[in-house]
Design an enzyme around this catalytic site. Structure first.
Site, PDB file in Angstrom:
ATOM      1  CB  SER A   1      -0.940  -0.016   1.199  1.00 40.48           C
ATOM      2  OG  SER A   1      -0.197  -0.044   2.387  1.00 40.48           O
ATOM      3  CB  CYS A   2      -0.188   4.698  -0.667  1.00 45.32           C
ATOM      4  SG  CYS A   2       0.463   6.300  -1.040  1.00 45.32           S
ATOM      5  N   PRO A   3       2.923   4.425   0.751  1.00 51.65           N
ATOM      6  CG  PRO A   3       4.889   5.483   1.505  1.00 51.65           C
ATOM      7  CD  PRO A   3       3.688   4.707   1.980  1.00 51.65           C
TER       8      PRO A   3
ATOM      9  CG  ASP B   1      -2.244   1.721  -3.354  1.00 52.25           C
ATOM     10  OD1 ASP B   1      -3.404   1.885  -2.942  1.00 52.25           O
ATOM     11  OD2 ASP B   1      -1.334   2.553  -3.180  1.00 52.25           O
TER      12      ASP B   1
ATOM     13  CB  SER C   1       2.107   9.193   1.402  1.00 52.97           C
ATOM     14  OG  SER C   1       1.812   8.175   0.504  1.00 52.97           O
TER      15      SER C   1
END
Lengths: 75, 373
Positions: A13-15, A40, B78
């Site tokens: 999953s992000c990032p 994702d 993020s």
């Protein structure tokens, strides 16, 4: 489409898909093609924007049963 | 430096209190331009996270040291990474728990009033999307109006208040968000009402929400008032003879748009008649409670979105267009972009589509765009 390098980012999953794509791209030569597979959903917009900002060319993107495949040419 | 996690509820408090907060939004430029955290005293920097992977030193001089910093991304991952990098560089920052997705889903209950009959009226403010839902509670009974997708929040709130939800209403078939009405009604064993004129394609049973329908919640009267214009079935409610729930017809600083079901030209006349004649004949002392807000300056100091009808007749531009042709062009030309996935959202609200939970959340991403100013 035939790629010179392949990255499996399925399940990440992000990032991480972008972090790994970026690292894989560092290994590639200019003009070579990297194939990335990810699950994702957010990676779609992010990879497009990342490729643009890094001067790479997004050649093709496809979706098949939740797996997104991208072909990116290093700029 | 430790990295702090900020919940959507905490971020909402900064927003309502107009407390300064610096938002470092690490989504793409397009995503940021489309939709972001809004607050009275928020300032912003948008740098996509993938431009920060080599380090955050490049933006350090753009970060303030006189206010809290919140790193925001789509889902959390993020922003946590960037907040960690800032921390390592000696810059204290928080990241938003659950990202924009959680922000979109967060509901803040605000007590609007103690009703004369002894009941209470609550407004559920969805800051991330500008949706407003309502719950009337009186003597252990409750009615829910224009509930958003997060059915559990409404069910838990009623349970906490020891109230049984007996009636669930949607003022119209929503196009900007997925209704939680049907799920709440099913879970609570309540009746679900929807105006039949909006529901021609609906595939599940419902009760028709007709003009003049009156139900009593405890001792509080809830009366339906047909008010077409946003959709042909759009219905308003008068609660406890003091509150006017206007749905998507009238907002604090704007009015409803008639085009989301594709019939702007046909419905512009209805919209005008509802606003100028039907609402015009009501007492100006009614407090307007809309189903949406567009800008943070429509939010009152206590976090509610409400204003007297007479104030709106004096100040809302959409209620003060004397010329009918000019009104028609206001509501049919130069309309803002339509909400994200609005056709799929309408079909979901009709029961035709049944997307999974994560797809529903995805469909609702972005701001609501239900108004014209």
């Amino acid at each position: 489409m035939k790629a010179d390098h392949y990255l499996d980012a399925i399940g990440l999953s992000c990032p991480m898909p972008i972090v790994k794509t970026r690292n894989a791209m560092k290994e590639a030569e200019t003009g070579e093609i990297l194939e990335v597979k990810t699950t994702d959903k957010g990676a779609k917009a992010d990879l497009t924007a990342w490729a643009k900002s890094g001067g790479h060319e997004l050649l093709e993107q496809t979706e098949d049963e939740g797996v997104f495949t991208f072909f990116i040419r290093k700029g | 430096m430790t990295v702090r996690i900020m919940t959507p509820a905490e971020a909402a408090q900064y927003s309502i209190d107009k407390k300064p907060l610096f938002i470092l939004d690490v989504r793409t430029e397009d995503a940021f331009a489309d939709w972001k955290l809004e607050g009275g005293s928020f300032s912003y920097l948008n740098v996509p996270y993938f431009d920060l992977l080599d380090g955050v030193e490049g933006i350090a001089d753009q970060l303030p040291d006189d206010r809290d910093i919140l790193v925001v991304c789509a889902k959390e991952g993020s922003s946590e990474m960037v907040a960690d990098m800032l921390s390592e560089a000696g810059i204290g920052a928080a990241y938003l728990k659950g990202g924009m997705q959680a922000w979109s889903d967060y509901l803040r209950p605000v007590k609007i009033a103690e009703l004369e009959s002894g009941g209470e009226l609550y407004q559920f403010v969805r800051l991330g999307k500008g949706c407003l839902s309502y719950m009337v509670i009186d003597q252990g009974q409750a009615a829910v109006i224009d509930a958003t997708r997060m059915a559990d929040v409404f069910l838990a709130f009623a349970a906490e208040k020891e109230a049984v939800i007996t009636h669930v209403f949607d003022t119209h078939l929503h196009a900007d968000h997925i209704s939680g009405g049907r799920a709440i009604a099913a879970a609570a064993g309540a009746a679900y009402y929807l105006p039949a004129r909006d529901a021609a394609e609906v595939v599940f049973p419902f009760r028709d929400l007709t003009d003049g329908l009156r139900v009593t919640i405890g001792k509080t009267g809830v009366e339906a008032l047909s008010s077409p214009g946003h959709t042909s079935g759009s219905t308003s409610f008068i609660v406890g003879d003091r509150y006017l729930l206007t749905g998507d017809i009238l907002f604090i600083d704007s009015i409803g748009r008639p085009d989301l079901a594709g019939l702007a030209e046909d419905w512009a006349g209805d919209l005008r008649k509802t606003l100028y004649s039907r609402y015009g004949a009501l007492s100006g002392n009614l407090t307007v409670l809309p189903a949406h807000f567009m800008e943070m300056d429509e939010v009152n100091e206590d976090g509610s979105v409400a204003a007297p009808l007479k104030t709106l007749f004096a100040q809302n531009h959409g209620l003060n267009v004397a010329d009918e042709t000019e009104f028609r062009s206001l509501v049919t030309e130069n309309l803002p972009p339509q909400p994200n996935a609005y056709q799929e959202i309408r079909k979901t609200n009709m029961g035709i589509l049944t997307p999974a939970a994560d797809e529903q959340s995805e469909m609702e991403i972005g701001p609501n765009r239900c108004a014209v100013k």
